[in-house]
Write a protein that holds these residues in place. Sequence first.
Motif, PDB file in Angstrom:
ATOM      1  N   THR A   1       0.860  -1.341  -0.027  1.00 42.99           N
ATOM      2  CA  THR A   1      -0.032  -0.103   0.123  1.00 42.99           C
ATOM      3  C   THR A   1       0.758   1.244   0.095  1.00 42.99           C
ATOM      4  OG1 THR A   1      -0.036   0.110   2.508  1.00 42.99           O
ATOM      5  CG2 THR A   1      -2.025  -1.175   1.330  1.00 42.99           C
ATOM      6  N   LEU A   2       2.238   1.217   0.314  1.00 40.25           N
ATOM      7  CA  LEU A   2       3.228   2.445   0.410  1.00 40.25           C
ATOM      8  C   LEU A   2       3.282   2.415  -0.961  1.00 40.25           C
ATOM      9  CD1 LEU A   2       5.353   1.550   3.556  1.00 40.25           C
ATOM     10  CD2 LEU A   2       3.687   3.252   3.215  1.00 40.25           C
ATOM     11  N   LEU A   3       3.439   1.773  -2.270  1.00 45.15           N
ATOM     12  CA  LEU A   3       3.837   2.068  -3.281  1.00 45.15           C
ATOM     13  C   LEU A   3       3.233   3.348  -4.131  1.00 45.15           C
ATOM     14  CD1 LEU A   3       4.194  -1.692  -4.662  1.00 45.15           C
ATOM     15  CD2 LEU A   3       6.142  -0.059  -4.386  1.00 45.15           C
ATOM     16  N   GLY A   4       2.229   3.611  -3.874  1.00 43.80           N
ATOM     17  CA  GLY A   4       1.365   4.664  -4.633  1.00 43.80           C
ATOM     18  C   GLY A   4       1.841   5.733  -3.879  1.00 43.80           C
ATOM     19  N   LEU A   5       1.799   5.948  -2.636  1.00 43.84           N
ATOM     20  CA  LEU A   5       2.142   7.028  -1.584  1.00 43.84           C
ATOM     21  C   LEU A   5       3.935   7.409  -2.016  1.00 43.84           C
ATOM     22  CD1 LEU A   5       1.847   9.101   0.547  1.00 43.84           C
ATOM     23  CD2 LEU A   5       2.642   7.084   2.119  1.00 43.84           C
ATOM     24  N   ILE A   6       4.672   6.520  -2.314  1.00 42.83           N
ATOM     25  CA  ILE A   6       6.032   6.748  -2.566  1.00 42.83           C
ATOM     26  C   ILE A   6       5.803   7.146  -3.974  1.00 42.83           C
ATOM     27  CG2 ILE A   6       8.176   5.477  -3.096  1.00 42.83           C
ATOM     28  CD1 ILE A   6       7.598   3.444  -0.666  1.00 42.83           C
ATOM     29  N   GLU A   7       5.224   6.882  -4.920  1.00 40.61           N
ATOM     30  CA  GLU A   7       5.345   7.415  -6.222  1.00 40.61           C
ATOM     31  C   GLU A   7       4.800   8.962  -6.049  1.00 40.61           C
ATOM     32  OE1 GLU A   7       6.173   8.233  -9.852  1.00 40.61           O
ATOM     33  OE2 GLU A   7       6.718   6.394  -8.610  1.00 40.61           O
ATOM     34  N   HIS A   8       3.914   9.140  -5.205  1.00 38.97           N
ATOM     35  CA  HIS A   8       3.320  10.388  -5.193  1.00 38.97           C
ATOM     36  C   HIS A   8       4.317  11.436  -4.720  1.00 38.97           C
ATOM     37  CE1 HIS A   8      -0.951  10.565  -6.497  1.00 38.97           C
ATOM     38  NE2 HIS A   8      -0.955   9.183  -5.670  1.00 38.97           N
ATOM     39  N   VAL A   9       5.081  11.003  -3.728  1.00 39.03           N
ATOM     40  CA  VAL A   9       6.260  11.730  -2.924  1.00 39.03           C
ATOM     41  C   VAL A   9       7.238  12.126  -4.064  1.00 39.03           C
ATOM     42  CG1 VAL A   9       7.965  11.816  -1.287  1.00 39.03           C
ATOM     43  CG2 VAL A   9       5.560  11.090  -0.547  1.00 39.03           C
ATOM     44  N   ARG A  10       7.660  10.794  -4.848  1.00 41.86           N
ATOM     45  CA  ARG A  10       8.617  10.982  -5.634  1.00 41.86           C
ATOM     46  C   ARG A  10       8.183  11.888  -6.669  1.00 41.86           C
ATOM     47  NH1 ARG A  10      10.773   5.322  -7.710  1.00 41.86           N
ATOM     48  NH2 ARG A  10      12.703   6.568  -8.279  1.00 41.86           N
ATOM     49  N   THR A  11       7.208  11.756  -7.090  1.00 42.16           N
ATOM     50  CA  THR A  11       6.673  13.001  -8.235  1.00 42.16           C
ATOM     51  C   THR A  11       6.693  14.374  -7.783  1.00 42.16           C
ATOM     52  OG1 THR A  11       5.219  11.233  -9.062  1.00 42.16           O
ATOM     53  CG2 THR A  11       4.714  13.527  -9.700  1.00 42.16           C
ATOM     54  N   TRP A  12       6.271  14.499  -6.474  1.00 39.93           N
ATOM     55  CA  TRP A  12       6.449  15.643  -5.910  1.00 39.93           C
ATOM     56  C   TRP A  12       7.912  16.473  -5.904  1.00 39.93           C
ATOM     57  CZ3 TRP A  12       9.006  18.258  -1.710  1.00 39.93           C
ATOM     58  CH2 TRP A  12       8.431  19.064  -1.555  1.00 39.93           C
ATOM     59  N   ALA A  13       8.799  15.568  -5.447  1.00 40.57           N
ATOM     60  CA  ALA A  13       9.931  15.696  -5.413  1.00 40.57           C
ATOM     61  C   ALA A  13      10.745  16.135  -6.732  1.00 40.57           C
ATOM     62  CB  ALA A  13      10.964  14.616  -4.682  1.00 40.57           C
ATOM     63  N   ARG A  14      10.404  15.626  -7.649  1.00 44.01           N
ATOM     64  CA  ARG A  14      10.965  15.882  -9.166  1.00 44.01           C
ATOM     65  C   ARG A  14      10.537  17.105  -9.457  1.00 44.01           C
ATOM     66  NH1 ARG A  14      10.734   9.971 -10.022  1.00 44.01           N
ATOM     67  NH2 ARG A  14       8.390  10.176 -10.497  1.00 44.01           N
TER      68      ARG A  14
END
Length: 122
Positions: A92-105
């Motif tokens: 369930t963390l995979l989607g959250l991590i992707e959102h954080v990575r997108t925000w960071a980029r």
Amino acid sequence: MNATGTSAPLPPFDPICPSSVVPVQIGGKWTAMIVLCLEAGPRRFGELRRHLRPISAKVLAETLDAMERDGLTHRRPVDDGVEYHLTPLGRTLLGLIEHVRTWARANLDELSRARARGTMAG
């Protein structure tokens, strides 16, 4: 292909990884990167250690223990060692991590400028 049949490559991590500067942390410092490494399937400790080069064996073991305690990973004995895989809760963390990575980029330049201004002021 590893002993468990997982042949998917490990995810690439930029040495200047946005997740290392983003002010959002999921679990410990290395949790999100370990989750990404386990996304495609089980991995052995040594495989994780080689891929996450800056992490010490001690910190990797402590992080994996904490992740297992929190129900994010499961450790399974194999012929000559142990492998780790994500639990359904860990996935369930995979989607959250992707959102954080997108925000960071999207915000890395601005975040870096703000931090540079902060270090100049101190």
